[in-house]
Design an enzyme around this catalytic site. Structure first.
Site, short mmCIF file in Angstrom:
data_model
loop_
_atom_site.label_atom_id
_atom_site.label_comp_id
_atom_site.label_asym_id
_atom_site.label_seq_id
_atom_site.Cartn_x
_atom_site.Cartn_y
_atom_site.Cartn_z
CE LYS A 158 -3.76 -1.73 2.48
NZ LYS A 158 -5.22 -1.83 3.80
N GLY A 164 -8.25 5.78 -1.77
CA GLY A 164 -9.20 5.59 -3.19
C GLY A 164 -9.53 4.28 -3.93
CG HIS A 208 -14.54 -1.64 4.11
ND1 HIS A 208 -13.37 -1.17 3.33
CD2 HIS A 208 -14.45 -0.60 4.94
CE1 HIS A 208 -13.33 0.13 3.80
NE2 HIS A 208 -14.00 0.17 4.87
CG HIS A 235 -8.79 -1.06 -3.20
ND1 HIS A 235 -9.46 -2.28 -2.22
CD2 HIS A 235 -8.15 -1.31 -4.37
CE1 HIS A 235 -8.58 -3.31 -3.12
NE2 HIS A 235 -7.54 -2.87 -3.99
CE LYS A 237 -15.25 3.26 1.74
NZ LYS A 237 -15.35 3.75 3.69
NE ARG A 291 -12.77 11.82 3.12
CZ ARG A 291 -13.22 10.60 2.89
NH1 ARG A 291 -14.66 10.52 3.63
NH2 ARG A 291 -12.49 9.93 2.11
#
Length: 449
Positions: A158, A164, A208, A235, A237, A291
């Protein structure tokens, strides 16, 4: 309390903030690019300021233009929505330097949680369970191969500054490590200007699960349960629900308290989401979003709270209007993201909406900036609406979603509505029996021809 708030965003989330401001008696300022001159958030706000040409870099991501818009209009605070500058610590610092208020967490918290490695280290110190992985960044391919051999495959590489789904690559075995490592580094560099990567154990059948937290910045914080966001494509949603169909009340209380205690310890202010992979009864931290989330309406539906209103309140120095004991789950809620995309390849499909009709009725909410005659610009994200339904239980919510999808009319452009019509016919979706890999496999099988 603020007299005027500028919304540094566009589309449905800008409208969402404008509505909260109006209910609170606060004037709103919309900013827009030249491509968004006729956008609904511009029409609905009390004032509007054009901040640049269509390119997001020259408009919605232009910090000087946004600050200038505040000075021109006399706005005292800025709500960032999500995306764009919402998790940009430097932007927050500039806002504070100009004597304005950022409606969100501090620059320090954004900076810590925006770096995946520092976020993981911080969460470990705060007692939040994490995915087994490398101790910090992995600088070389040789290091990556050594860690992969020690940890055992599969692993996921990663980008430290990723998000995103960008900068994330899976290596199923040692032979795939070189390609995955180099690709993740290249994507991280291209998308975020940072090539650093780290490695984690790749869980094969996780869900998730994300925990909504909210703090007052003075050592008080609550959790508002979890959302299951396991139905994802690349990845991203597409379908979110609360509460999670696989999470028990005891698990919810346990992980929720861990998360609320963690953000309380660091005096976190405003809304935040702590995201986990959940497998075989265990939670593994993956990241924190500092956020408001796209999927926040499902949490609002089951708890009967206004998260945007609460963000504004605590940013103005007021206490939270609810405590943990006030938060009780009522029913079940589901959100689907309606994108202007052409199936089966999900290619963006901008164009003019020749007819638009939003579904309605009991337990149905449509967050969208569409209107008949609106020309969807090609410069931004393809999300054009969020359909949220609420029912007494999950079966009622699913039935309501099916009915609402049938009422929704968006003519003139292709949308992802047929995807959700098809998903609702699947037994696994009806039963809530899916993992983060389910949708990708279903799409490969469904559109194999």
């Amino acid at each position: 309390m603020f007299n005027k708030i500028l919304i540094a965003n566009r589309g449905e989330i800008a409208l969402r903030v404008i509505r909260a401001c109006r209910e609170m008696g606060i004037a709103s300022v919309a900013v827009h690019s030249t491509a968004d001159s006729d956008a609904m958030h511009v029409r609905m706000a009390d004032e509007s300021v054009c901040i640049g040409p269509p390119s997001a870099t020259d408009s919605y991501l232009s910090v000087p233009a946004i600050i200038a818009a505040c000075e021109i209009t006399g706005a005292q605070a800025i709500h960032p929505g999500y995306g764009f500058l919402s998790e940009n610590a430097s932007f927050v610092q500039v806002i504070e330097d100009h004597g304005l208020t950022f409606i969100g967490p501090t620059a320090e918290h954004i900076r810590i949680m925006g770096d995946k490695i520092s976020a993981k280290d911080s969460m470990k110190e705060l007692g939040v369970p994490c995915v087994p992985g490398s101790d910090g960044g992995v600088p070389t391919l040789e290091d990556a191969k050594r860690i992969g051999a020690e940890m055992g495959y599969p692993v996921i590489i990663k980008a430290t500054a990723g998000g995103g789904g960008r900068g994330m690559k899976v290596a199923q075995n040692a032979d795939e490590m070189e390609s995955a490592f180099l690709t993740a580094r290249a994507e991280g560099k291209a998308a975020f200007g940072n090539a650093e990567v780290y490695i984690e154990k790749y869980l094969t059948t996780p869900r998730h699960i994300e925990i909504q937290v909210f703090g007052d910045g003075k050592g008080q914080a609550v959790h508002l349960g979890e959302r299951d966001c396991s139905l994802q494509r690349r990845h991203q949603k597409v379908f979110e629900e609360a509460p999670g169909p696989a999470i028990s009340a005891d698990e919810r209380a346990r992980i929720g308290k861990i998360c609320a205690d963690a953000v309380a310890k660091i005096d976190y202010i405003g809304a935040g989401t702590i995201e986990f992979l959940y497998e075989k009864g265990a939670f593994y931290f993956i990241e924190m979003n500092t956020r408001l989330q796209v999927e926040h309406p499902v949490t609002e539906a089951i708890f009967g709270v206004d998260l945007v209103r609460e963000q504004i309140r605590v940013a103005a120095g007021l206490p939270m209007s609810f405590g943990q004991d006030d938060l009780t789950i009522n029913g079940h809620a589901i959100e689907v993201r309606i994108n202007a995309e052409r199936l089966p390849n999900f290619a963006p499909c901008p164009g003019t909406v020749s007819q638009y009709h939003a579904p309605g009725g009991l337990g149905v909410r449509m967050d969208s900036a569409l209107y008949t005659g609106y020309a969807i610009p090609p410069y931004y994200d393809s999300l054009i609406g969020k359909l949220i339904v609420h029912g007494r239980d999950r079966p009622e919510a699913l039935a309501r979603l099916s009915r609402a999808l049938g009422e929704l009319i968006v003519d003139g452009v292709d949308t992802t509505v047929p995807l959700f019509d098809a998903l609702l016919c699947e037994a696994d979706v009806q039963q809530g029996a899916y993992t983060i890999h389910w949708l990708e496999k279903w799409l490969d099988k469904t559109f194999a021809s």
